[in-house]
Enzyme design. Structure first.
Site, mmCIF file in Angstrom:
data_model
loop_
_atom_site.group_PDB
_atom_site.id
_atom_site.type_symbol
_atom_site.label_atom_id
_atom_site.label_comp_id
_atom_site.label_asym_id
_atom_site.label_seq_id
_atom_site.Cartn_x
_atom_site.Cartn_y
_atom_site.Cartn_z
ATOM 1 N N GLY A 78 27.810 26.349 42.790
ATOM 2 C CA GLY A 78 27.000 27.088 41.825
ATOM 3 C C GLY A 78 27.502 26.824 40.411
ATOM 4 N N SER B 43 38.614 32.695 34.883
ATOM 5 C CA SER B 43 37.778 33.156 33.770
ATOM 6 C C SER B 43 37.314 31.968 32.939
ATOM 7 C CB SER B 43 38.556 34.133 32.875
ATOM 8 O OG SER B 43 37.732 34.613 31.831
ATOM 9 N N GLU C 207 37.269 43.571 29.886
ATOM 10 C CA GLU C 207 36.056 42.940 29.349
ATOM 11 C C GLU C 207 34.911 43.951 29.236
ATOM 12 O OE1 GLU C 207 34.848 39.295 31.575
ATOM 13 O OE2 GLU C 207 32.934 40.317 31.741
ATOM 14 N N LYS D 199 43.011 39.311 37.403
ATOM 15 C CA LYS D 199 41.656 38.945 36.985
ATOM 16 C C LYS D 199 40.732 40.168 36.994
ATOM 17 C CE LYS D 199 38.067 36.264 36.056
ATOM 18 N NZ LYS D 199 36.901 36.867 36.626
ATOM 19 N N HIS E 281 41.426 42.124 34.031
ATOM 20 C CA HIS E 281 40.822 41.338 32.940
ATOM 21 C C HIS E 281 39.339 41.694 32.790
ATOM 22 C CE1 HIS E 281 38.349 37.852 31.786
ATOM 23 N NE2 HIS E 281 39.317 37.534 30.936
ATOM 24 N N ASN E 282 38.638 41.704 33.882
ATOM 25 C CA ASN E 282 37.207 42.014 33.819
ATOM 26 C C ASN E 282 36.971 43.475 33.452
ATOM 27 O OD1 ASN E 282 37.103 39.415 34.852
ATOM 28 N ND2 ASN E 282 35.254 39.832 36.044
ATOM 29 N N GLY F 84 33.555 31.356 32.567
ATOM 30 C CA GLY F 84 32.095 31.351 32.653
ATOM 31 C C GLY F 84 31.513 29.975 32.420
ATOM 32 N N MET G 93 29.852 27.981 38.737
ATOM 33 C CA MET G 93 31.282 27.822 38.563
ATOM 34 C C MET G 93 31.812 26.623 39.348
ATOM 35 S SD MET G 93 32.564 30.133 36.481
ATOM 36 C CE MET G 93 34.298 30.413 36.865
ATOM 37 N N GLY G 94 31.479 26.558 40.643
ATOM 38 C CA GLY G 94 32.045 25.525 41.510
ATOM 39 C C GLY G 94 31.670 24.118 41.078
#
Lengths: 344, 344, 344, 344
Positions: free
Chosen positions: A9, A122, A197, A190, A193-194, A124, A11-12
């Site tokens: 997708g 992280s 965010e 993470k 982190h989000n 995006g 990211m991958g």
């Protein structure tokens, strides 16, 4: 080095690309044919199944990077890989799994001496260009083994100024990745982190909302300002205390669409914000801001909450108040009655 | 050009310096002799009184930059300047005044045709080096007249990337200052800026608190992590969604003092945070995050609130609960009973 | 009827007493000898072990009411009872267990055809006199079988006015207990009850805090009031919209100790408040007030949070701000600087 | 005694009626003819203007009760009365004025030796029957002079149990009214009362929302409960810690309309909630719950906030996220994606 990448997708796919640009070789798989054909054209070895991926990985220990939505699909994939891989092999979960799931999975795979690495990623849609910031949990030997992979994905030092006084921390941190601790620690960091965010985004959002409504007709005339939001976002990027990457993005969005009319205001949330609150509660840490940021998103997805109806029902009960009806336009309609009453 | 600067504290002194570096000439005054002597050595004309400042300003219209704590002292200084100056002259309030005070003062001074400019100035101790981000309100002719001053104080374009698509906004915004609107608009935008700042800071603070307490003995052993906060702050600076200048500062602080033991945790607030909430309320804009950020600071300055005693009194009343006593050490002591009860 | 009662603390002891007053017979057990000897004097059959309790219960199906702190001890007791009891017997968990634990336990016991009933019990130290409000989950036949027990514990109709229009609901609700649904539903409803309780308490607490500090020297002299809190609490009990039982308790506490000097302000929380937030998050329901109420308690148990130190560290970083130190006395010390600055 | 009543809306009309029932004589006025004609039929002397009211008041000092919406209309009426009345006369503002307006008005009227009394009046549509709870500010002699009026309006002792230990407080408090302090103190206490009211209402509202959504299809099947809200509200009225008058009203509303389908969920706010937050901020008292309760109402009156659009814009910016669109039905639509992702 050679690595399998499962899930192509947003990211991958880009992770594979960034790895190949750094001369790593990727064996890629996705349930959809299109993205794997696309990546094959770009130099990857496309596999037709999980089994094929494992078979195609030549050098041992094998490493497979799973980049799928957290939840059932990641769970099943990791489970299946557990059956296909051999002792010493490494599974990386690069998605946004819940860290307690990591702890459980790592234990399970350890029974077969398969090493499980959880990597919060992280960056995006910008990661392919800027590099990915990675927070990694799991056994040291596995994390060390994969260092060339992490180094390739990370942004590297770039031109970001060094933190004054920094000398004896983990040198990898300055290149954009860290080994945060044992299994689960990567996704935990993470996750927080989000959570942060969400809080940062909400702080900006509320501020711009206050600027936007300074034009309200409910205010005294000489206290109304028609403010230029794109210019304000722009100026804050330059020398102000609140400059940030999120502000850069906001400035870009406002430049294109100053009143953000192209957005409905329906805001998703994605698991990490929720888990962050649960972690805060387990630790008895007050997290008012992070919670409010989450609740705003919950609220944004409803026409009205049942809670609001309960309020109206009580108001009718004790005061005979009949509430107004729905605002027809999506523009804010601050309570005229209240403002007038307040004598303002 | 020539300008008077009143108030030579942390901000006013450095502003004079940055102006002189850009070849402007400053007539400076402070009630304390030391800072004005110091600036005289650095090239400023030091005046012994407000009257002297006005007298020393040769070219007309005169311009005086007031850089004092908001409140009484600024109020009185502006009032006295109103008596000393002549039609056409300009008073700049560069401090953090309440924007409704600006509106009132501007009207008052306009009776004498003196022009009042409110300038919210962000940049703190770093401004002398990085430049100041300025949000300016007041009559266009006055703001235009002072453009060389603002341009000298602002950071300028520097190497900050342009916002994509930006073309027809106020060009000054990209150099770090804007004319936000009529009197009061400058300080209003700066006020909201500070409100956002509170929210951003609190979001980071809560996140690091959750990381810090992940080591708590109230958690199951395999869910405890002893996380390295300086490394985490560092890695987030690089490629992550939450990178920002405030995070840079946090990383620097944690690098020096990983557990922040040199800080008591007593946190001041400074007016703008409060006024931002009042503005939100006047506009009927929900501001949960900005409010919580403010309240955390209120709470931080008290041993215990009266509210907490009311809670304990009720708990004793309905449940016979006798609360524990104070934690002796400043470390968090999450409720063991609650954790045990929760069966965790 | 005959019932076993396990756990003779504040709640279990009084429940036994209220049952015996209604001519039920109780077989009681506690790990401490004292309370069971005391209850034996009052007419109960005291047992020396769980086994003894089960043995002493003559009529079948047997019923055992477990009234222990939620968590490990309740878990183990229910497990042991599962081994001692026979098909058809009933275990009631009258404590404050997490409802998901109920669901799990009910399934487990159902394998042996033992029936598990979860009963959230409100009333605190006043229950013996006022009766207990009960929210019950589990199989209908078991709940029906125990009806005489619930009826005896409940307050009954008393002189509380009927809700207008009420006719076809569960008649038991008007006597103070309901069968809320399947296993877990009882404790779920009780959990939300406690979550609401936290919110209500916090609303009163904040209000009284605002009244209490209206005497602050930071306010203009003619806006300061030295308010009489006991009188205010008293008058609100009479004809006001916010009259409630919690307010009655507050009035009583303030009457005895108008400044609540006997309370430290250290406030425990007890599981249900936390679980309520987790439930809200699972359902995506905004719960700002219930969350804040919980966080206030977390905060009350710490000298300072790490979050507050992070705030101070940032403030030092960008503004050179040195924060004040701790307030020595427990009285609120609102920021004089801020108030002065605000020109008030 | 004789008293003038200005404003014959929901509150003023019933106040006149309750006074007449207690054999006081009322001279009434309203800009609308209908309500004054109606009250004339019920025994009041109807006046055609403010002047007429003052003229019709025979015994001196005269007393006039102003019962109008706070803000301009009350302001003007008090001002006009100031011109019509004589030294020693008394003006009562029984509405919901801002207490700082009281302080100002009282000073102004004192110049003419007219006495101003601010009276916060709680009781809503039920006051005529239950009596009104009153919080009074102003000069002692005026408050004492009007005691027969306050005594008639107040609920009196009734059958509400005495607060244990109460002996030396203001005896009036037990009859439902207090002299809270100097000018403004009455409305200040009433204002905080309403602030608390907002918080209490919101706590119940969130709790019922969590109960309501426990049926959500996003939850695992064995954790879903279809709860009977009217029964739950009913049972909580009886012996539970959270019983209150507001809960009584909620139970009545749910009995009539279990899903509250007759309410849109658009909730007004009315000044006091806002002022309470401003007071908290001036005193540096944390008021998280009272603020959130207010913000929920602000939010309820908007289709979407601008803040939410800012969030969506950022999410698109960093993650390429395209948000869903509006929910068409007013029922909550918790994020399926998030729930699924969380693997629940």
């Amino acid at each position: 080095m050679q690595i399998g990448v499962i899930g192509l997708g947003r990211m991958g796919g880009n992770i594979s690309r960034r790895l190949m640009k750094a001369e790593h070789s990727c064996v890629v798989f996705d349930v959809n044919v299109k993205p794997r054909e696309q990546l094959a054209k770009e130099g990857a070895a496309a596999a037709g199944s999980l089994e094929d991926v494992v078979r195609a990985l030549e050098s041992k220990p094998r490493a497979v990077w799973v980049m799928l939505p957290a939840g059932r699909i990641t769970e099943e994939t990791v489970e299946r890989l557990g059956k296909l891989l051999e002792p010493g092999d490494i599974v990386v979960d690069g998605g946004n799994s819940f860290y307690k799931d990591d702890i459980r999975r790592a234990k399970k795979l350890a029974e077969k001496r398969i090493r499980y690495v959880d990597c919060g990623t992280s960056g995006g849609v910008w990661g392919i260009e800027r590099g990915y910031c990675m927070m990694i949990g799991g056994p040291k030997d596995a994390v060390d083994h994969l260092d060339p992979i992490f180094a390739a994905l990370a942004p590297g030092r770039g031109d970001i100024p060094r933190t004054p006084g920094r000398s004896n921390g983990d040198a990898r941190a300055e290149r954009g990745y860290i080994h945060a601790g044992p299994s689960g620690a990567g996704h935990f960091v993470k996750m927080v982190h989000n959570g942060i965010e969400y809080g940062l985004m909400q702080a900006y959002a509320e501020g711009f909302d206050i600027l936007r409504n300074k034009d309200s007709k409910d205010l005294p005339e000489d206290e109304r300002f028609a403010l230029n939001l794109p210019d304000i976002a722009e100026v804050w990027r330059r020398g102000s205390v609140i400059s940030s990457w999120l502000l850069d993005l906001t400035a870009a969005a406002l430049t294109k669409d100053p009143l953000l009319k192209s957005f409905s205001g329906y805001v998703q949330d994605s698991g990490e914000g929720r888990w962050t609150i649960e972690a805060a509660i387990e630790e008895a840490v007050p997290a008012d801001v992070l919670s409010s940021a989450l609740y705003t998103r919950f609220r944004s997805r409803q026409g009205h909450t049942f809670a609001e109806k309960v309020l109206s029902a009580m108001r009718l009960g004790f005061g005979g108040h009949i509430e107004g009806s729905e605002p027809i336009d999506p523009e804010p309609a601050p309570a005229r009655a209240a403002a007038e009453k307040a004598g303002r």
